[in-house]
Design an enzyme around this catalytic site. Sequence first.
Site, PDB file in Angstrom:
ATOM      1  N   ASP A  55       0.842  -1.192   0.000  1.00 38.54           N
ATOM      2  CA  ASP A  55       0.000   0.000   0.000  1.00 38.54           C
ATOM      3  C   ASP A  55       0.883   1.249   0.000  1.00 38.54           C
ATOM      4  O   ASP A  55       2.017   1.223   0.465  1.00 38.54           O
ATOM      5  CB  ASP A  55      -0.896   0.027   1.252  1.00 38.54           C
ATOM      6  CG  ASP A  55      -1.992  -1.024   1.166  1.00 38.54           C
ATOM      7  OD1 ASP A  55      -2.359  -1.403   0.040  1.00 38.54           O
ATOM      8  OD2 ASP A  55      -2.460  -1.464   2.230  1.00 38.54           O
ATOM      9  N   TYR A  93      -5.480  -9.205   2.195  1.00 38.61           N
ATOM     10  CA  TYR A  93      -5.678  -7.793   2.542  1.00 38.61           C
ATOM     11  C   TYR A  93      -5.535  -7.664   4.060  1.00 38.61           C
ATOM     12  O   TYR A  93      -6.424  -8.053   4.813  1.00 38.61           O
ATOM     13  CB  TYR A  93      -7.070  -7.322   2.114  1.00 38.61           C
ATOM     14  CG  TYR A  93      -7.252  -7.224   0.618  1.00 38.61           C
ATOM     15  CD1 TYR A  93      -6.580  -6.247  -0.115  1.00 38.61           C
ATOM     16  CD2 TYR A  93      -8.119  -8.079  -0.059  1.00 38.61           C
ATOM     17  CE1 TYR A  93      -6.760  -6.139  -1.483  1.00 38.61           C
ATOM     18  CE2 TYR A  93      -8.309  -7.979  -1.432  1.00 38.61           C
ATOM     19  CZ  TYR A  93      -7.626  -7.000  -2.143  1.00 38.61           C
ATOM     20  OH  TYR A  93      -7.798  -6.891  -3.487  1.00 38.61           O
ATOM     21  N   TYR A 126       4.097  -9.225   7.864  1.00 31.85           N
ATOM     22  CA  TYR A 126       3.784  -7.811   8.091  1.00 31.85           C
ATOM     23  C   TYR A 126       3.897  -7.479   9.558  1.00 31.85           C
ATOM     24  O   TYR A 126       3.721  -8.342  10.416  1.00 31.85           O
ATOM     25  CB  TYR A 126       2.336  -7.508   7.678  1.00 31.85           C
ATOM     26  CG  TYR A 126       2.021  -7.799   6.240  1.00 31.85           C
ATOM     27  CD1 TYR A 126       2.074  -6.801   5.280  1.00 31.85           C
ATOM     28  CD2 TYR A 126       1.642  -9.084   5.849  1.00 31.85           C
ATOM     29  CE1 TYR A 126       1.767  -7.070   3.961  1.00 31.85           C
ATOM     30  CE2 TYR A 126       1.334  -9.366   4.529  1.00 31.85           C
ATOM     31  CZ  TYR A 126       1.394  -8.349   3.589  1.00 31.85           C
ATOM     32  OH  TYR A 126       1.095  -8.625   2.290  1.00 31.85           O
TER      33      TYR A 126
END
Length: 402
Positions: free
Chosen positions: A225, A358, A288
């Site tokens: 992103d 996502y 992440y």
Amino acid sequence: MKKGYVCDHCLGRQFAQLLTGMSNKKRGGIIRKFVAMEIEKEGETEIEETNLDGINFRRYEPNVKKKKCFVCEGLFGELDEWCGKIMVELQGNEFDNFLIGTRLPDELVKREEDLWEDIGIEYCEEMKAEFNRELGKKLEERTRKDVEFELPEIQILVDVDEDNVELIVNSLCVYGEYQKLERGIPQTEWPSGKYEISLEEIIAPAFLRAADSSDEKFHGAGREDIDALCKGWRPFILELLQPKKRNIDLEKIEEEVNENDEVNVRNLQIVQRNKIEELKKWQPDKSYRALIELGKDVLKKDLEKLKELETTLTQRTPQRVEHRRADRYRKRKVKKIEWKKLSEGELEIRVKAEAGTYIKEMISGDGGRTEPSVASILGTDAVCTELDVIEIHDKDGLQFKN
Ligand SMILES: [Zn+2]
């Protein structure tokens, strides 16, 4: 040979499928001499005698006139000339290999087809194929570079009809891996000018200068992103269009690019163009780190429930991207989750998940569109306030050696 004068190339080409290890010109010469022997033996012939020009008879005296091959109209006598024209076009281009393609005048193609009607096509080869090959051999000698059929660096289009040579200079592709160390930078340029600069615009200029290239295309192995950092090394291929130079100093370019604070690159290497497709198909797991703000404080022991996220999520296309992506459901697996309570209502998590998960929606639930989520499991609102890609796994799955 009864029809008119035919050059060694065109004579030999009709028997191209017989014997190997010699050119059609050589074949033609052999056939001509064999025919000449028969003629000297018999003392007469029905062939057009100009075909016997240059043959040393003992007794026979052929009636030789001015000659031009009725099949190719002397095209094969112009190989050197065409080679010279190509050399002029190639000036200033660095390359290691090439491929020649030829467009012949329609009359020549037609004449060859008419000939085949008469004599058959059992052993023949097309004129175009021989011309490409013979011109290629000459150009190999002149340039000391190689003909390459699959992925040539330069395609040379010879238009005999228009008396024209055109070059298609194929892209130079450089593989690399990048880190993004500042938020708010998109991977590639945004048409609206909404963001000041993109990763592409930071990385590409040094390459464009080195390759003397007019333009480029940036291909990433996925993208993070815009507001996320990427501390893991993400593979990319920079496709440099119409490069004049191909032997570029990648070490120097790496140093130049890495002078900025936002982006680092490493492992630069020249790869074949077909690696772009491989890069696009590559689906590595990623890890992440995310910061989360909860709608209310959750006790440490209740946070244990977050383990339930190690499952397969059902994710409907998120609202934030639904205007540019098809609305559909997909399954993505969360492989590992760890968490740390930072303060009241504030968490840090580390997640390892399949490609294409996502993460922001895995946290918020996206109004029920992602199930389960941090929000649904803890029974409170959850918002991702910071997201970093910290590792891109299984890089060995990509074979980028040439
Ligand atoms: Zn000919």
